[in-house]
Design a protein around this motif. Structure first.
Motif, mmCIF file in Angstrom:
data_model
loop_
_atom_site.group_PDB
_atom_site.id
_atom_site.type_symbol
_atom_site.label_atom_id
_atom_site.label_comp_id
_atom_site.label_asym_id
_atom_site.label_seq_id
_atom_site.Cartn_x
_atom_site.Cartn_y
_atom_site.Cartn_z
ATOM 1 N N ALA A 132 3.338 6.044 -5.325
ATOM 2 C CA ALA A 132 3.336 6.136 -6.785
ATOM 3 C C ALA A 132 2.210 7.047 -7.265
ATOM 4 C CB ALA A 132 3.208 4.739 -7.394
ATOM 5 N N VAL A 133 1.025 6.914 -6.657
ATOM 6 C CA VAL A 133 -0.116 7.744 -7.064
ATOM 7 C C VAL A 133 0.180 9.213 -6.777
ATOM 8 C CG1 VAL A 133 -2.533 8.299 -6.539
ATOM 9 C CG2 VAL A 133 -1.844 5.913 -6.833
ATOM 10 N N LEU A 134 0.724 9.496 -5.596
ATOM 11 C CA LEU A 134 1.038 10.893 -5.241
ATOM 12 C C LEU A 134 2.098 11.459 -6.189
ATOM 13 C CD1 LEU A 134 1.087 10.809 -1.341
ATOM 14 C CD2 LEU A 134 -0.504 12.064 -2.791
ATOM 15 N N ALA A 135 3.121 10.655 -6.463
ATOM 16 C CA ALA A 135 4.181 11.112 -7.367
ATOM 17 C C ALA A 135 3.605 11.400 -8.749
ATOM 18 C CB ALA A 135 5.285 10.063 -7.458
ATOM 19 N N ALA A 142 0.835 -1.207 0.000
ATOM 20 C CA ALA A 142 0.000 0.000 0.000
ATOM 21 C C ALA A 142 0.870 1.258 0.000
ATOM 22 C CB ALA A 142 -0.921 -0.006 1.221
ATOM 23 N N TRP A 143 1.952 1.208 0.741
ATOM 24 C CA TRP A 143 2.883 2.345 0.816
ATOM 25 C C TRP A 143 3.421 2.686 -0.581
ATOM 26 C CZ3 TRP A 143 8.465 2.203 3.200
ATOM 27 C CH2 TRP A 143 8.920 3.512 3.374
ATOM 28 N N ILE A 144 3.838 1.649 -1.295
ATOM 29 C CA ILE A 144 4.390 1.848 -2.645
ATOM 30 C C ILE A 144 3.320 2.408 -3.581
ATOM 31 C CG2 ILE A 144 5.337 0.633 -4.660
ATOM 32 C CD1 ILE A 144 6.691 -1.288 -2.566
ATOM 33 N N VAL A 145 2.102 1.829 -3.497
ATOM 34 C CA VAL A 145 1.021 2.272 -4.389
ATOM 35 C C VAL A 145 0.668 3.736 -4.107
ATOM 36 C CG1 VAL A 145 -1.410 1.928 -4.986
ATOM 37 C CG2 VAL A 145 0.089 -0.058 -4.710
ATOM 38 N N VAL A 146 0.490 4.073 -2.817
ATOM 39 C CA VAL A 146 0.122 5.448 -2.443
ATOM 40 C C VAL A 146 1.217 6.426 -2.893
ATOM 41 C CG1 VAL A 146 -0.209 7.006 -0.475
ATOM 42 C CG2 VAL A 146 -1.383 4.805 -0.520
#
Lengths: 134, 117
Positions: free
Chosen positions: A126-129, A120-124
Motif C-alpha cells: 500500500a505504501v509503495l502504491a 506487513a506485505w499489505i502495508v508495504v
C-alpha cells in the motif's frame, strides 16, 4: 565420487529420472517455487531497463512505456506476477515452519506467525502504491 | 576440508533477497508491468516518476532491492538446476553464471542509480 578400490566399496545409486519433479504434485510445486526466482530476476532486469529509460529523458521513457504494451511483454509480466505472488505466499508460510514457537507448553498456531508477514506485505504494498500513484 | 564455506553468507543474501522479493516485487510488477500498460490505472507522469526515483533514498532502495533480489535468484536458481536437472558435473559453470550474473547485475544497478540527470 571416489573410484571403487579394494577399500572403497562401490556404492549403488539408483538413477533418478531427470524429470523426477513431474512425478508428484508436491514435487512439482517445489520446482515451480524454486523457478519463481527466474521471475524475480526478470523483475530486476525490467527495473534496470526502466531506470535507464527514465534517466535518458522523456522520449526514451515514452518508448519504454510503448514497449510495455506489447502483448508479449504483457504475457511475460502476467506470468512473472503469478510466480512472484506464489513466491511471496510460500515464503511467508515458511516462517512458522522455520520458527516453531512454543508458549505455555503449546505450539503457537502457524497463523499467528505467518499472519504478521501477510499484514506487513499489505502495508508495504500500500505504501509503495501510494508513493508511485500520488 | 579445512576450507571455510561461504555457504552461510550466500544463504543470508538468499534469505534477505527472498524477503525483499516477497514484500516489494509483486506490487511494483503489477503496477508497472500490467496496470499502467493496460490502462487499469493512470500511471505517474514522467516528471513525477523522475522526481520520485531520483530521491537519494529511492536510489538506495532501488540498488538494495536489485542487489538482494539478484542474489536470491542466483542461489535459488543454482539449486534448481542442481536438484531439478541433476547436472552436478556443470557445477562450476552454473555457479559462475549465477553468482557472476548477480554481481554484474548489482554493479549495473549501482552504476545506474549513482547519478541521476
Amino acid at each position: 565420487m571416489a573410484a571403487p578400490t579394494e577399500y572403497v566399496p562401490k556404492t549403488y545409486r539408483a538413477r533418478m529420472s531427470t524429470y523426477w519433479w513431474l512425478d508428484r504434485r508436491p514435487y512439482l510445486k517445489f520446482i515451480l517455487r524454486e523457478l519463481s526466482s527466474v521471475s524475480v530476476a526478470w523483475f530486476v532486469i525490467f527495473t534496470l531497463i526502466q531506470i535507464r529509460a527514465l534517466k535518458r529523458g522523456t522520449d526514451s521513457y515514452a518508448a519504454f512505456e510503448a514497449w510495455l504494451q506489447n502483448p508479449i511483454l504483457i504475457a511475460v509480466n502476467l506470468i512473472a506476477l503469478f510466480f512472484v505472488i506464489f513466491h511471496a505466499i510460500t515464503w511467508f508460510n515458511l516462517a512458522p515452519k522455520a520458527m516453531a514457537v512454543r508458549m505455555g507448553g503449546k505450539r503457537v498456531p502457524n497463523i499467528l506467525i505467518a499472519g504478521p508477514n501477510f499484514v506487513a506485505w499489505i502495508v508495504v504494498s500500500a505504501v509503495l502504491a501510494w508513493l508511485i500513484l500520488r | 576440508m579445512g576450507k571455510r564455506s561461504n555457504e552461510p553468507f550466500l544463504w543470508l543474501l538468499f534469505s534477505a533477497g527472498g524477503v525483499v522479493a516477497a514484500m516489494v516485487v509483486p506490487i511494483q510488477l503489477f503496477l508497472f508491468g500490467l496496470a499502467f500498460p493496460l490502462g487499469w490505472l493512470k500511471g505517474p507522469s514522467y516528471e513525477n516518476l523522475l522526481a520520485l526515483a531520483s530521491h537519494p533514498l529511492a536510489r538506495l532502495y532501488l540498488f538494495v532491492v536489485c542487489m538482494l533480489a539478484l542474489f536470491h535468484w542466483a542461489h535459488r536458481f543454482r539449486y534448481t538446476l542442481y536438484d531439478g536437472l541433476q547436472i552436478k558435473h556443470l557445477n562450476e559453470l552454473i555457479n559462475t553464471f549465477c553468482y557472476g550474473g548477480a554481481i554484474v547485475g548489482s554493479i549495473a544497478a549501482a552504476w545506474l542509480v549513482w547519478r541521476f540527470p
